[in-house]
Scaffold this motif. Structure first.
Motif, PDB file in Angstrom:
ATOM      1  N   PHE A 226       8.260  27.701 -21.478  1.00  0.00           N
ATOM      2  CA  PHE A 226       7.851  26.556 -20.668  1.00  0.00           C
ATOM      3  C   PHE A 226       8.855  26.390 -19.528  1.00  0.00           C
ATOM      4  CE2 PHE A 226       5.722  25.800 -24.697  1.00  0.00           C
ATOM      5  CZ  PHE A 226       4.436  25.500 -24.273  1.00  0.00           C
ATOM      6  N   VAL A 227       8.561  27.069 -18.422  1.00  0.00           N
ATOM      7  CA  VAL A 227       9.467  27.166 -17.288  1.00  0.00           C
ATOM      8  C   VAL A 227       8.676  26.921 -16.015  1.00  0.00           C
ATOM      9  CG1 VAL A 227      11.003  28.694 -15.985  1.00  0.00           C
ATOM     10  CG2 VAL A 227      10.921  28.844 -18.488  1.00  0.00           C
ATOM     11  N   ILE A 228       9.186  26.048 -15.131  1.00  0.00           N
ATOM     12  CA  ILE A 228       8.523  25.853 -13.845  1.00  0.00           C
ATOM     13  C   ILE A 228       8.854  27.028 -12.936  1.00  0.00           C
ATOM     14  CG2 ILE A 228      10.447  24.432 -13.001  1.00  0.00           C
ATOM     15  CD1 ILE A 228       8.367  22.934 -11.271  1.00  0.00           C
ATOM     16  N   PRO A 229       7.894  27.591 -12.221  1.00  0.00           N
ATOM     17  CA  PRO A 229       8.184  28.721 -11.336  1.00  0.00           C
ATOM     18  C   PRO A 229       9.180  28.338 -10.239  1.00  0.00           C
ATOM     19  CG  PRO A 229       5.818  28.515 -11.723  1.00  0.00           C
ATOM     20  CD  PRO A 229       6.452  27.278 -12.277  1.00  0.00           C
ATOM     21  N   PRO A 230       9.796  29.338  -9.601  1.00  0.00           N
ATOM     22  CA  PRO A 230      10.771  29.084  -8.527  1.00  0.00           C
ATOM     23  C   PRO A 230      10.220  28.146  -7.464  1.00  0.00           C
ATOM     24  CG  PRO A 230      10.830  31.396  -9.125  1.00  0.00           C
ATOM     25  CD  PRO A 230       9.686  30.789  -9.896  1.00  0.00           C
ATOM     26  N   SER A 231      11.109  27.264  -6.977  1.00  0.00           N
ATOM     27  CA  SER A 231      10.707  26.221  -6.036  1.00  0.00           C
ATOM     28  C   SER A 231      11.170  26.539  -4.624  1.00  0.00           C
ATOM     29  CB  SER A 231      11.291  24.872  -6.464  1.00  0.00           C
ATOM     30  OG  SER A 231      11.039  23.881  -5.481  1.00  0.00           O
TER      31      SER A 231
ATOM     32  N   LYS B 106       0.811  -1.222   0.000  1.00  0.00           N
ATOM     33  CA  LYS B 106       0.000   0.000   0.000  1.00  0.00           C
ATOM     34  C   LYS B 106       0.852   1.283   0.000  1.00  0.00           C
ATOM     35  CE  LYS B 106      -4.204  -1.832   0.309  1.00  0.00           C
ATOM     36  NZ  LYS B 106      -3.851  -3.254   0.099  1.00  0.00           N
ATOM     37  N   PRO B 107       1.752   1.443  -0.962  1.00  0.00           N
ATOM     38  CA  PRO B 107       2.536   2.686  -0.993  1.00  0.00           C
ATOM     39  C   PRO B 107       1.636   3.890  -1.207  1.00  0.00           C
ATOM     40  CG  PRO B 107       2.816   1.449  -3.030  1.00  0.00           C
ATOM     41  CD  PRO B 107       2.060   0.558  -2.098  1.00  0.00           C
ATOM     42  N   LYS B 108       1.884   4.958  -0.466  1.00  0.00           N
ATOM     43  CA  LYS B 108       1.089   6.171  -0.590  1.00  0.00           C
ATOM     44  C   LYS B 108       1.482   6.919  -1.869  1.00  0.00           C
ATOM     45  CE  LYS B 108       0.693   6.766   4.416  1.00  0.00           C
ATOM     46  NZ  LYS B 108       0.999   7.665   5.577  1.00  0.00           N
ATOM     47  N   PRO B 109       0.522   7.506  -2.571  1.00  0.00           N
ATOM     48  CA  PRO B 109       0.867   8.300  -3.759  1.00  0.00           C
ATOM     49  C   PRO B 109       1.796   9.465  -3.436  1.00  0.00           C
ATOM     50  CG  PRO B 109      -1.469   7.788  -3.751  1.00  0.00           C
ATOM     51  CD  PRO B 109      -0.937   7.356  -2.416  1.00  0.00           C
ATOM     52  N   ASN B 110       1.717   9.982  -2.204  1.00  0.00           N
ATOM     53  CA  ASN B 110       2.546  11.109  -1.757  1.00  0.00           C
ATOM     54  C   ASN B 110       2.274  12.356  -2.588  1.00  0.00           C
ATOM     55  OD1 ASN B 110       4.297  11.973   0.255  1.00  0.00           O
ATOM     56  ND2 ASN B 110       6.130  11.677  -1.002  1.00  0.00           N
ATOM     57  N   CYS B 111       0.993  12.615  -2.818  1.00  0.00           N
ATOM     58  CA  CYS B 111       0.560  13.769  -3.611  1.00  0.00           C
ATOM     59  C   CYS B 111      -0.234  14.722  -2.715  1.00  0.00           C
ATOM     60  CB  CYS B 111      -0.314  13.309  -4.775  1.00  0.00           C
ATOM     61  SG  CYS B 111       0.507  12.141  -5.901  1.00  0.00           S
ATOM     62  N   ALA B 112       0.299  15.904  -2.486  1.00  0.00           N
ATOM     63  CA  ALA B 112      -0.394  16.887  -1.646  1.00  0.00           C
ATOM     64  C   ALA B 112      -1.637  17.412  -2.357  1.00  0.00           C
ATOM     65  CB  ALA B 112       0.547  18.037  -1.308  1.00  0.00           C
ATOM     66  N   PRO B 113      -2.663  17.804  -1.622  1.00  0.00           N
ATOM     67  CA  PRO B 113      -3.899  18.284  -2.250  1.00  0.00           C
ATOM     68  C   PRO B 113      -3.660  19.507  -3.142  1.00  0.00           C
ATOM     69  CG  PRO B 113      -4.226  17.852   0.090  1.00  0.00           C
ATOM     70  CD  PRO B 113      -2.759  17.754  -0.155  1.00  0.00           C
ATOM     71  N   ASN B 114      -4.356  19.507  -4.267  1.00  0.00           N
ATOM     72  CA  ASN B 114      -4.379  20.670  -5.174  1.00  0.00           C
ATOM     73  C   ASN B 114      -2.982  21.120  -5.604  1.00  0.00           C
ATOM     74  OD1 ASN B 114      -7.269  20.856  -4.876  1.00  0.00           O
ATOM     75  ND2 ASN B 114      -6.897  21.796  -2.878  1.00  0.00           N
ATOM     76  N   THR B 115      -2.098  20.154  -5.779  1.00  0.00           N
ATOM     77  CA  THR B 115      -0.717  20.450  -6.152  1.00  0.00           C
ATOM     78  C   THR B 115      -0.387  19.767  -7.469  1.00  0.00           C
ATOM     79  OG1 THR B 115      -0.101  20.599  -3.810  1.00  0.00           O
ATOM     80  CG2 THR B 115       1.688  20.318  -5.407  1.00  0.00           C
ATOM     81  N   TYR B 116       0.132  20.550  -8.412  1.00  0.00           N
ATOM     82  CA  TYR B 116       0.471  20.027  -9.732  1.00  0.00           C
ATOM     83  C   TYR B 116       1.979  19.789  -9.810  1.00  0.00           C
ATOM     84  CZ  TYR B 116      -4.214  20.961 -11.490  1.00  0.00           C
ATOM     85  OH  TYR B 116      -5.580  20.947 -11.708  1.00  0.00           O
ATOM     86  N   TYR B 117       2.355  18.504  -9.852  1.00  0.00           N
ATOM     87  CA  TYR B 117       3.762  18.121  -9.793  1.00  0.00           C
ATOM     88  C   TYR B 117       4.392  18.077 -11.175  1.00  0.00           C
ATOM     89  CZ  TYR B 117       3.041  16.933  -4.913  1.00  0.00           C
ATOM     90  OH  TYR B 117       2.760  16.997  -3.569  1.00  0.00           O
ATOM     91  N   LEU B 118       5.663  18.435 -11.227  1.00  0.00           N
ATOM     92  CA  LEU B 118       6.438  18.363 -12.465  1.00  0.00           C
ATOM     93  C   LEU B 118       6.789  16.908 -12.755  1.00  0.00           C
ATOM     94  CD1 LEU B 118       8.045  20.142 -14.631  1.00  0.00           C
ATOM     95  CD2 LEU B 118      10.037  19.689 -13.176  1.00  0.00           C
ATOM     96  N   LEU B 119       6.359  16.409 -13.899  1.00  0.00           N
ATOM     97  CA  LEU B 119       6.601  15.020 -14.264  1.00  0.00           C
ATOM     98  C   LEU B 119       7.640  14.867 -15.364  1.00  0.00           C
ATOM     99  CD1 LEU B 119       2.923  13.674 -14.337  1.00  0.00           C
ATOM    100  CD2 LEU B 119       4.532  13.715 -12.409  1.00  0.00           C
ATOM    101  N   ASN B 120       7.812  15.890 -16.164  1.00  0.00           N
ATOM    102  CA  ASN B 120       8.721  15.799 -17.302  1.00  0.00           C
ATOM    103  C   ASN B 120       9.638  17.022 -17.346  1.00  0.00           C
ATOM    104  OD1 ASN B 120       7.865  13.214 -18.611  1.00  0.00           O
ATOM    105  ND2 ASN B 120       5.891  14.255 -18.692  1.00  0.00           N
ATOM    106  N   ASN B 121      10.016  17.476 -18.508  1.00  0.00           N
ATOM    107  CA  ASN B 121      11.071  18.483 -18.618  1.00  0.00           C
ATOM    108  C   ASN B 121      10.535  19.885 -18.903  1.00  0.00           C
ATOM    109  OD1 ASN B 121      12.761  16.304 -18.393  1.00  0.00           O
ATOM    110  ND2 ASN B 121      13.417  16.304 -20.521  1.00  0.00           N
ATOM    111  N   TYR B 122      10.652  20.762 -17.920  1.00  0.00           N
ATOM    112  CA  TYR B 122      10.528  22.195 -18.131  1.00  0.00           C
ATOM    113  C   TYR B 122      11.775  22.847 -17.537  1.00  0.00           C
ATOM    114  CZ  TYR B 122       5.618  22.434 -19.675  1.00  0.00           C
ATOM    115  OH  TYR B 122       4.445  22.328 -20.374  1.00  0.00           O
ATOM    116  N   ASP B 123      12.169  23.988 -18.088  1.00  0.00           N
ATOM    117  CA  ASP B 123      13.347  24.665 -17.576  1.00  0.00           C
ATOM    118  C   ASP B 123      13.128  25.121 -16.143  1.00  0.00           C
ATOM    119  OD1 ASP B 123      14.652  24.261 -19.915  1.00  0.00           O
ATOM    120  OD2 ASP B 123      14.672  26.346 -20.564  1.00  0.00           O
ATOM    121  N   PRO B 124      14.213  25.156 -15.344  1.00  0.00           N
ATOM    122  CA  PRO B 124      14.086  25.630 -13.959  1.00  0.00           C
ATOM    123  C   PRO B 124      13.734  27.111 -13.905  1.00  0.00           C
ATOM    124  CG  PRO B 124      16.393  25.298 -14.541  1.00  0.00           C
ATOM    125  CD  PRO B 124      15.587  24.746 -15.675  1.00  0.00           C
ATOM    126  N   GLY B 125      13.273  27.552 -12.756  1.00  0.00           N
ATOM    127  CA  GLY B 125      12.721  28.895 -12.621  1.00  0.00           C
ATOM    128  C   GLY B 125      13.731  30.016 -12.607  1.00  0.00           C
TER     129      GLY B 125
END
Length: 649
Positions: free
Chosen positions: A408-413, A373-392
């Motif tokens: 196509f750039v992920i915002p600052p983390s 039963k591994p947990k998905p580990n996905c926080a509510p209402n959060t869109y995770y980066l799955l592939n390649n976008y440039d860093p912020g």
């Protein structure tokens, strides 16, 4: 047309045979490499320097599928399983690797129905450099141009940059591969008809594609394969969706891969020679995995963060990304498995906390079906980066507002990383990225080899907006050379070759990554006072979409993925051992944290997972999963009054 008269260029082993076993010649030094920070030398093991070298895009079986370890050691690969013979021909158990085609026309499926075995594989296609050119390498046309461009190789290996052009238009059948139009349904050997020193095509390596290729379902589970991942849909995904088309209709799709994913090299005929020699003399893992299904971006982030990063408002708050940046792997109407929204400039985020989102329910339902039963580990209402976008951030610490990658750039983390933890602990560290200095000056240069998506710290606000931290800890590979020569090597070093030398198929060759690695090892071993307490971890970011026969342990929604190579070169890892403990990239973080007494990065990062416990019948699958090791099994530390740990730590 490929030059057949040019002698195949391999790495020069005669000149480094002593270095392989840690007895390299070279300038000896009497001064000890001093600790750069007050806590550098306060370690739980004899290791005072960790060096992590990360290449690109190869699975374990793709490189070491035919590897035969030293007597007394065992290895899990396609040779030991009888899938191939030592000469690379199909073995008695070849059918165990049969690849299938399927039907998926409604919603995304992890394990599609109506599977039928391929009689012969779709013909693999050519990719990479068609001709040599000094203005558009690789490869270079002249030695002078290659020498001017690459200080990251030893002089004896520069000529590797002149060889290997395909002579074939990209996307056409790769006629260099023997029997290319009649390959049986399973793995096939690339060499010798396609030389090891040749550029070759790159398979798809994206998130939902890899989940689908691995064909995971609890109904497939067995004692040897408790996760039920059959790994039997690799070519089918390549020829039905490949890397997607950014939401464009299927009519725009042209298959340029075929069954590229099923190719492998053979160490028994001289392929992968330098890394084979390292494996023979040091320690290699046959159970080390890419931590995320898919490609470079998310897997590189895991090396530094132990977690996924997500779309934010740039101030640490999750928000919803633009619709055309959200993944939708459901097939377009009237197609078999051609995703609705996916591609290198298209979908890359998923809110995996919501099973109503496209693609989410099949993975979450599969995780819930597993006994662990591994947990998905996905926080509510959060869109995770799955592939390649440039860093912020750009290299100078300013926010990338879209000048790279067409916006196509992920915002600052704001996610905490290992750099933050080492700074808090007062332990020295640096990330050395080849081409960094040029990138900082001109981030849009088309001649720069630096990989921005590969640097996990370039996503981070805490690192990039602090001028002192950024300029001290983010460096070029030429700075690594200087730190070695000046005995100022930090406690922890991450090293990334540029695009010409990273071993990425199509744009590089794996012998170039071997040569890049050889230079670093040669430099370290020429400094005995550094070498004596150093561990060099050699791996790749991810498997690049190549097939692998190894066990996959689901840890959460994001992965793990296929096995990838890991070799540990250290005075404490000698002997040619093959280690079966389950690892992924976060195991490197766990080792660093254990060695320097650092707590897990966050309450949800994977470095919180326990070390594996296994049964005698299956050393590869943890029975206490999800679990990943901390890499201490790769070493043999002998007890002493100074280091009173047990033999294997």
């Amino acid at each position: 047309m490929i030059e057949k008269t040019r002698k195949r260029k391999c790495l020069n082993y005669a000149s480094i045979s002593a270095a392989i076993i840690g007895l390299a010649g070279g300038p000896l030094v009497s001064t000890v490499a001093v600790a750069q920070n007050s806590q550098d030398a306060r370690t739980a093991t004899p290791i005072k320097h960790v060096i992590v070298i990360v290449g690109e895009n190869r699975t374990f079986d793709h490189l070491f599928g035919a590897y035969q370890p030293k007597p007394g050691q065992t290895v899990s690969n396609i040779l030991s399983k009888g899938i191939i013979n030592a000469d690379g021909t199909p073995g008695p158990n070849f059918k165990a690797a049969t690849q299938y085609q399927a039907s998926n026309t409604d919603t995304f499926s992890l394990s599609p129905s109506n599977k039928e075995p391929y009689t012969t594989l779709p013909a693999p296609k050519a990719g990479g450099a068609q001709t040599a050119s000094d203005t558009n390498p690789p490869p270079f046309a002249t030695l002078a141009a290659a020498q001017a461009a690459q200080p990251a190789l030893l002089p004896e290996d520069i000529e590797l940059l002149l060889t290997g052009a395909t002579g074939l238009p990209s996307g056409t059948v790769d006629t260099r591969i023997a029997n290319v139009n009649n390959l049986p349904s399973g793995p096939f050997q690339l060499t010798p008809s396609l030389p090891y020193d040749a550029y070759a095509a790159s398979p798809v390596h994206r998130f939902y594609q890899m989940w689908q290729q691995t064909d995971c379902d609890i109904s497939h589970a067995s004692a040897d394969n408790p996760s039920g991942c059959l790994k039997d849909l690799f070519p089918w995904v390549e020829v039905t969706v490949a890397a997607g088309s950014n939401g464009n209709p299927f009519s725009s799709f042209t298959d340029k891969e075929g069954s590229t994913s099923m190719g492998f090299y053979n160490v028994n005929i001289g392929d992968v020679p330098y890394f084979k020699s390292l494996a023979d003399n040091y320690a290699i893992s046959d159970n080390y995995h890419q931590p995320v299904m898919g490609g470079t971006g998310a897997n590189s982030v895991m090396i530094g963060v132990g977690d996924a990063v997500w779309y934010s408002d740039g101030k640490g708050n999750p928000v919803t990304p633009p619709q055309n940046e959200i993944e939708n792997p459901n097939p377009q109407p009237g197609t078999n498995n051609f995703y609705t929204q996916d591609g290198y400039s298209g979908g890359t985020y998923t809110n995996c906390s919501d099973t109503n989102q496209p693609g989410v329910a099949p993975i979450v339902n599969y995780l819930n079906s597993l006994p662990s039963k591994p947990k998905p580990n996905c926080a509510p209402n959060t869109y995770y980066l799955l592939n390649n976008y440039d860093p912020g951030y750009l290299g100078d610490g300013t926010v990338d507002n879209g000048i790279t990658n067409n916006g196509f750039v992920i915002p600052p983390s704001s996610v905490r990383n290992i750099g933050d933890a080492l700074l808090d602990k007062n332990v020295s560290w640096r990330y050395y990225g080849e081409g960094w200095n040029q990138y900082v000056k001109n981030p849009t240069s088309n001649t720069n080899v630096y990989c921005n998506i590969c640097n996990p710290f370039q996503y981070s606000t805490s690192i990039m907006t602090n001028d002192k931290v950024r300029t001290e800890h983010l460096k070029d590979t030429t700075d690594f050379d200087n730190d070695i020569n000046n005995n100022t090597l930090p406690a922890v070093s991450f090293i990334k070759p540029g695009g010409l030398l990273d071993g990425h198929p199509a744009s590089s060759k794996f012998d170039l990554f071997e040569a890049f690695t050889k230079k670093i090892i040669t430099e370290v071993q020429s400094k005995p006072d550094i070498w004596k307490d150093t561990a060099i971890f050699i791996t790749v970011d991810e498997g690049g979409g190549y097939w692998d026969s190894g066990y996959i342990q689901p840890l959460d929604y994001f992965g793990d993925g296929t096995r990838i190579p890991l070799i540990v070169v250290s005075p404490y890892s000698q002997g040619g051992r093959v280690v079966h403990t389950y690892y992924d990239h976060v195991s490197i973080l766990k080792f660093i944290e254990k060695n320097w007494g650092i707590k897990p990065l966050t309450s949800r990062s994977r470095d919180n997972l326990p070390n594996p416990v296994t049964s005698k019948s299956n050393p590869y699958a943890p029975i206490n999963g999800p679990a990943i090791g901390d890499l201490t099994d790769m070493f043999q530390f002998k007890s002493s009054s100074r280091h009173p740990q047990r033999e294997n730590y």
